[in-house]
Design a protein around this motif. Structure first.
Motif, mmCIF file in Angstrom:
data_model
loop_
_atom_site.group_PDB
_atom_site.id
_atom_site.type_symbol
_atom_site.label_atom_id
_atom_site.label_comp_id
_atom_site.label_asym_id
_atom_site.label_seq_id
_atom_site.Cartn_x
_atom_site.Cartn_y
_atom_site.Cartn_z
ATOM 1 N N ASN A 72 0.851 -1.188 0.000
ATOM 2 C CA ASN A 72 0.000 0.000 0.000
ATOM 3 C C ASN A 72 0.880 1.228 0.000
ATOM 4 O OD1 ASN A 72 -1.774 -1.951 2.108
ATOM 5 N ND2 ASN A 72 -2.924 -0.930 0.498
ATOM 6 N N THR A 73 0.274 2.334 -0.269
ATOM 7 C CA THR A 73 1.009 3.584 -0.198
ATOM 8 C C THR A 73 1.335 3.903 1.264
ATOM 9 O OG1 THR A 73 -1.054 4.769 0.003
ATOM 10 C CG2 THR A 73 -0.195 4.490 -2.202
ATOM 11 N N PRO A 74 2.368 4.721 1.465
ATOM 12 C CA PRO A 74 2.729 5.117 2.824
ATOM 13 C C PRO A 74 1.531 5.685 3.586
ATOM 14 C CG PRO A 74 4.372 5.925 1.285
ATOM 15 C CD PRO A 74 3.293 5.288 0.460
ATOM 16 N N ARG A 75 0.762 6.452 2.888
ATOM 17 C CA ARG A 75 -0.384 7.070 3.526
ATOM 18 C C ARG A 75 -1.293 6.027 4.163
ATOM 19 N NH1 ARG A 75 -2.032 11.760 3.049
ATOM 20 N NH2 ARG A 75 -4.045 12.303 3.964
ATOM 21 N N PHE A 76 -1.565 5.001 3.390
ATOM 22 C CA PHE A 76 -2.432 3.949 3.901
ATOM 23 C C PHE A 76 -1.733 3.166 5.007
ATOM 24 C CE2 PHE A 76 -4.392 -0.099 4.270
ATOM 25 C CZ PHE A 76 -5.732 0.103 3.978
ATOM 26 N N ALA A 77 -0.520 2.757 4.707
ATOM 27 C CA ALA A 77 0.188 1.878 5.633
ATOM 28 C C ALA A 77 0.300 2.485 7.022
ATOM 29 C CB ALA A 77 1.576 1.561 5.082
ATOM 30 N N SER A 108 2.646 3.853 -5.407
ATOM 31 C CA SER A 108 1.269 4.172 -5.773
ATOM 32 C C SER A 108 0.537 2.860 -5.958
ATOM 33 C CB SER A 108 1.234 4.954 -7.075
ATOM 34 O OG SER A 108 1.594 4.105 -8.144
ATOM 35 N N GLU A 109 -0.730 2.956 -6.084
ATOM 36 C CA GLU A 109 -1.515 1.739 -6.227
ATOM 37 C C GLU A 109 -1.141 1.026 -7.525
ATOM 38 O OE1 GLU A 109 -5.199 1.806 -4.584
ATOM 39 O OE2 GLU A 109 -4.320 3.142 -3.106
ATOM 40 N N ALA A 110 -0.812 1.824 -8.533
ATOM 41 C CA ALA A 110 -0.535 1.248 -9.839
ATOM 42 C C ALA A 110 0.813 0.545 -9.863
ATOM 43 C CB ALA A 110 -0.561 2.344 -10.892
ATOM 44 N N ASP A 111 1.743 1.094 -9.120
ATOM 45 C CA ASP A 111 3.136 0.744 -9.297
ATOM 46 C C ASP A 111 3.605 -0.373 -8.383
ATOM 47 O OD1 ASP A 111 5.326 1.156 -10.748
ATOM 48 O OD2 ASP A 111 6.045 2.912 -9.661
ATOM 49 N N TRP A 131 2.217 -7.726 4.857
ATOM 50 C CA TRP A 131 0.907 -7.243 5.274
ATOM 51 C C TRP A 131 -0.091 -7.524 4.150
ATOM 52 C CZ3 TRP A 131 -1.070 -5.556 9.697
ATOM 53 C CH2 TRP A 131 -2.277 -4.834 9.677
ATOM 54 N N PRO A 132 -1.251 -8.045 4.464
ATOM 55 C CA PRO A 132 -2.188 -8.387 3.400
ATOM 56 C C PRO A 132 -2.736 -7.162 2.693
ATOM 57 C CG PRO A 132 -3.124 -8.859 5.564
ATOM 58 C CD PRO A 132 -1.729 -8.411 5.796
ATOM 59 N N ALA A 133 -2.866 -7.293 1.416
ATOM 60 C CA ALA A 133 -3.464 -6.224 0.630
ATOM 61 C C ALA A 133 -4.934 -6.574 0.420
ATOM 62 C CB ALA A 133 -2.747 -6.117 -0.699
ATOM 63 N N THR A 134 -5.537 -5.882 -0.470
ATOM 64 C CA THR A 134 -6.909 -6.217 -0.809
ATOM 65 C C THR A 134 -6.929 -7.646 -1.343
ATOM 66 O OG1 THR A 134 -6.619 -5.461 -3.060
ATOM 67 C CG2 THR A 134 -7.342 -3.836 -1.471
ATOM 68 N N VAL A 135 -8.045 -8.308 -1.179
ATOM 69 C CA VAL A 135 -8.073 -9.723 -1.511
ATOM 70 C C VAL A 135 -7.808 -10.005 -2.977
ATOM 71 C CG1 VAL A 135 -9.460 -10.507 0.390
ATOM 72 C CG2 VAL A 135 -10.597 -9.622 -1.629
ATOM 73 N N HIS B 85 3.121 9.681 11.638
ATOM 74 C CA HIS B 85 3.111 10.751 10.642
ATOM 75 C C HIS B 85 4.502 10.992 10.092
ATOM 76 C CE1 HIS B 85 -0.476 11.712 13.207
ATOM 77 N NE2 HIS B 85 -1.005 11.500 12.026
ATOM 78 N N LEU B 86 5.464 10.888 10.982
ATOM 79 C CA LEU B 86 6.843 11.035 10.553
ATOM 80 C C LEU B 86 7.210 9.955 9.533
ATOM 81 C CD1 LEU B 86 9.564 12.484 11.076
ATOM 82 C CD2 LEU B 86 10.052 10.650 12.707
ATOM 83 N N LEU B 87 6.888 8.734 9.862
ATOM 84 C CA LEU B 87 7.168 7.617 8.961
ATOM 85 C C LEU B 87 6.499 7.822 7.612
ATOM 86 C CD1 LEU B 87 6.840 4.572 11.372
ATOM 87 C CD2 LEU B 87 8.829 5.126 9.987
ATOM 88 N N GLN B 88 5.298 8.297 7.679
ATOM 89 C CA GLN B 88 4.564 8.509 6.439
ATOM 90 C C GLN B 88 5.272 9.535 5.556
ATOM 91 O OE1 GLN B 88 0.349 9.504 6.977
ATOM 92 N NE2 GLN B 88 0.532 10.588 5.025
ATOM 93 N N GLY B 89 5.630 10.646 6.147
ATOM 94 C CA GLY B 89 6.299 11.691 5.378
ATOM 95 C C GLY B 89 7.617 11.215 4.796
ATOM 96 N N ILE B 90 8.382 10.519 5.604
ATOM 97 C CA ILE B 90 9.680 10.018 5.136
ATOM 98 C C ILE B 90 9.480 9.015 4.000
ATOM 99 C CG2 ILE B 90 11.689 8.636 5.761
ATOM 100 C CD1 ILE B 90 11.517 9.836 8.563
ATOM 101 N N SER B 91 8.593 8.072 4.226
ATOM 102 C CA SER B 91 8.370 7.023 3.223
ATOM 103 C C SER B 91 7.954 7.589 1.889
ATOM 104 C CB SER B 91 7.274 6.064 3.688
ATOM 105 O OG SER B 91 7.712 5.324 4.772
ATOM 106 N N GLU B 92 7.137 8.597 1.949
ATOM 107 C CA GLU B 92 6.637 9.140 0.697
ATOM 108 C C GLU B 92 7.782 9.671 -0.168
ATOM 109 O OE1 GLU B 92 3.253 11.483 1.944
ATOM 110 O OE2 GLU B 92 2.093 9.672 1.549
ATOM 111 N N VAL B 93 8.703 10.337 0.468
ATOM 112 C CA VAL B 93 9.844 10.843 -0.289
ATOM 113 C C VAL B 93 10.755 9.702 -0.742
ATOM 114 C CG1 VAL B 93 11.935 12.233 -0.158
ATOM 115 C CG2 VAL B 93 9.814 13.069 0.854
ATOM 116 N N LEU B 94 11.034 8.804 0.157
ATOM 117 C CA LEU B 94 11.985 7.743 -0.168
ATOM 118 C C LEU B 94 11.489 6.862 -1.295
ATOM 119 C CD1 LEU B 94 13.470 6.579 3.225
ATOM 120 C CD2 LEU B 94 14.168 8.397 1.664
ATOM 121 N N VAL B 95 10.232 6.527 -1.231
ATOM 122 C CA VAL B 95 9.688 5.596 -2.206
ATOM 123 C C VAL B 95 9.763 6.208 -3.603
ATOM 124 C CG1 VAL B 95 7.227 6.100 -2.392
ATOM 125 C CG2 VAL B 95 7.975 3.751 -2.126
#
Lengths: 340, 340
Positions: A72-77, A108-111, A131-135, B85-95
């Motif tokens: 998943n994206t960082p945001r989701f995770a 991203s979801e696509a990538d 970590w499980p994703a969508t089924v 939130h920190l992890l999220q911000g960092i991950s977004e850039v790194l990824v």
DNA sequence: CTGAAAGCGCTAACAT
DNA sequence: ATGTTAGCGCTTTCAG
């Protein structure tokens, strides 16, 4: 300011031995003479030597690292309520076993595929906690097929793959049963999106409890939403406006339950008197609502601990006592269902 | 089940070229003939080749990895409200920059040094984002001295070290000022342990606001606690029982503030009428209290983003626009202070 | 345009 | 008991 890296060669030279001997000496091999060993150790500590693990990894073909992969994206995770406890449990085991933790999310979801492949096959990690994703996510199969040791944090049909799974079905069952035991008979369920396995399991647990208590399942009592408090409030209003008769709500997560509870109260209904409410995921937030929220606690730190331990066993070639482990949730009884 | 790893040599053989050419071809070097390149690429995709990054790292002397180091136990690191939130911000850039994220905690309070050293010098990571420890922590100096690029997430006296710092002083100032603007004059502060820099800063911000509004600082209005809701409740009861006159409380964090608010209400006091309450850290929990909690939001995702970007710039040898960056908190006005 | 060779830092088999 | 050698997988001169 130690900018240049000191290598084994440096300390070998300093100690007047070959790199081979230096290596053996530092690893405490008894073939090397006590005196030499001491000389080498002294040189090492003098030069402040720390082995380059990249070199070591290349040689040993292992990285002493495990990767936690969120498809998943960082945001989701990182906004998932379980994540921090999981990280905590995993870290605790890893840190004591001198393993590193690589945390991997998808751009991203696509990538996704690219991201998986990279982690999986580039040898950066010796094993994976997934970590499980969508089924419907088909990419998972690639990871599972990759040949790297994997512990999957969910349900997997194939008995071969190692899993640590929490019993979301059982949790939902317990919560629903608790409502039934309080005499509630018209129990609505606010469900989370059904392309997540947990959502399916919670719905099934709810149904199963109803069935065991002889209550026919009524699809109109299930209302599907996303994950937010606002959605929970919506659902409650919708149920109310629809003129449905209901004396309890089982929320697919705590946010939904809390949102619903507050909406009901705004509509002038009393919780738990008119409607009992139970949630699921045990957010701290549920302790301060009035009434406090009855909910299901999943021992996520334990899931992390077990998963990490299992993976380390696999990496050490040790046999697993159980390939698939199910951890049990706990019903946390507070005021929102009228018990206590 | 791709168990054996396919290497560059394999695809070179398959494409009928040398590994050198294969490498060049895959990196898109224009010296290699179009046709050869295509042959190599085909072989690679046929054999499902993924480069071994360990080999590549050893060669390149970089790991394409950054480490986030918490000089704390996993328990502490992952229960901090800012962490996700920190992890999220960092991950977004790194990824997006194709960097890996290593998350590192300490096995125990005693054992920190070893843990640091390892991460820092073993070349597993090219750079470090360092979460501040208690102010007395001397080990930090080692990390900062290690020669590895570091971004420190706090205040650092030396202008040389790169930092991304949130303005906790300013946040506390804003919260206190808000209380003052509501006409409150007897403002108590529940502080967190003073061996954390943030605690010191928040106390200082509180004092500074008082001073600017001509209110003399009264040490008996500051009561030191740890981080929990229960502590906040304790503090409120203590203030109340002590017979202090106070018309507002500024909590050193949201848990303390919420605990205090609830305790006051249980004592029969009205919030905000009798006592206005403001917190700091913007927990979701603060949105569902009655009244909802006025608080300070620190943009932690942004801190993560900035830190990661800064570190990547440093690794690329690019000049930094600013070595030290201060991000601004936001006052979130809700009902608990009587405004709105 | 391509191949041979060297070497990143480490360890282990095989001499000596 | 220690040194020599080779090689993990990759990239990069340097020759051809």
């Amino acid at each position: 300011m130690t900018t240049t890296h000191v290598t084994l060669k440096d300390i070998a030279r300093k100690a007047g031995v070959s790199t081979a001997t230096a290596s053996l000496a530092l690893s405490g091999d008894r073939r090397v003479k006590e005196k030499t060993r001491r000389a080498v150790e002294e040189a090492a500590s003098l030069l402040n030597y720390v082995p380059n693990e990249i070199g070591r990894s290349l040689r040993a073909k292992k990285a002493e690292t495990i990767a936690l992969i969120f498809p998943n994206t960082p945001r989701f995770a990182f906004s998932h309520p379980y994540t921090v406890h999981l990280l905590q449990g995993i870290s605790e085991v890893l840190v004591h076993n001198h393993f590193h933790l690589l945390v991997s999310t998808a751009p991203s979801e696509a990538d996704e595929t690219a991201a998986y492949e990279k982690i999986v096959r580039n040898r950066r990690a010796d094993g994976i906690i997934l970590w499980p994703a969508t089924v419907r996510d088909r990419h998972i199969l690639r990871i599972l097929d990759s040949g790297l040791p994997v512990v999957y944090l969910g349900k997997w049909h194939d008995g071969e793959v190692a899993t640590v799974e929490r019993d979301e079905f059982g949790g939902a069952y317990k919560a629903t049963e608790h409502l039934l035991k309080q005499g509630r008979r018209r129990i609505a369920h606010i469900s989370t999106p059904q392309h997540y396995q947990v959502s399916i399991d919670r719905l099934a647990g709810y149904k199963s409890a109803l069935e065991d208590y002889g209550i026919p399942f009524d699809p109109s009592m299930v209302i599907g939403k996303d994950f937010s408090m606002e959605s929970g409030a919506d659902a409650a209003r919708q149920l109310h406006a629809g003129g449905f008769v209901f004396d309890a709500i089982f929320g697919g997560n705590d946010r939904l339950a809390i949102g619903a509870m507050r909406a009901l109260q705004q509509l002038g209904l009393s919780v738990p008197h008119d409607v009992a409410v139970a949630g699921c995921t045990n957010l701290e937030m549920g302790t301060i609502t009035t009434p406090a929220l009855t909910t299901i606690d999943q021992p996520m730190a334990q899931v992390g601990t077990l998963a990490a331990q299992k993976l380390i066993h696999m990496l050490n070639g040790e046999p697993l006592e159980q390939r698939q482990t199910l951890v049990s949730p706990q019903l946390i009884i507070r005021g929102s269902c009228g018990a206590q």
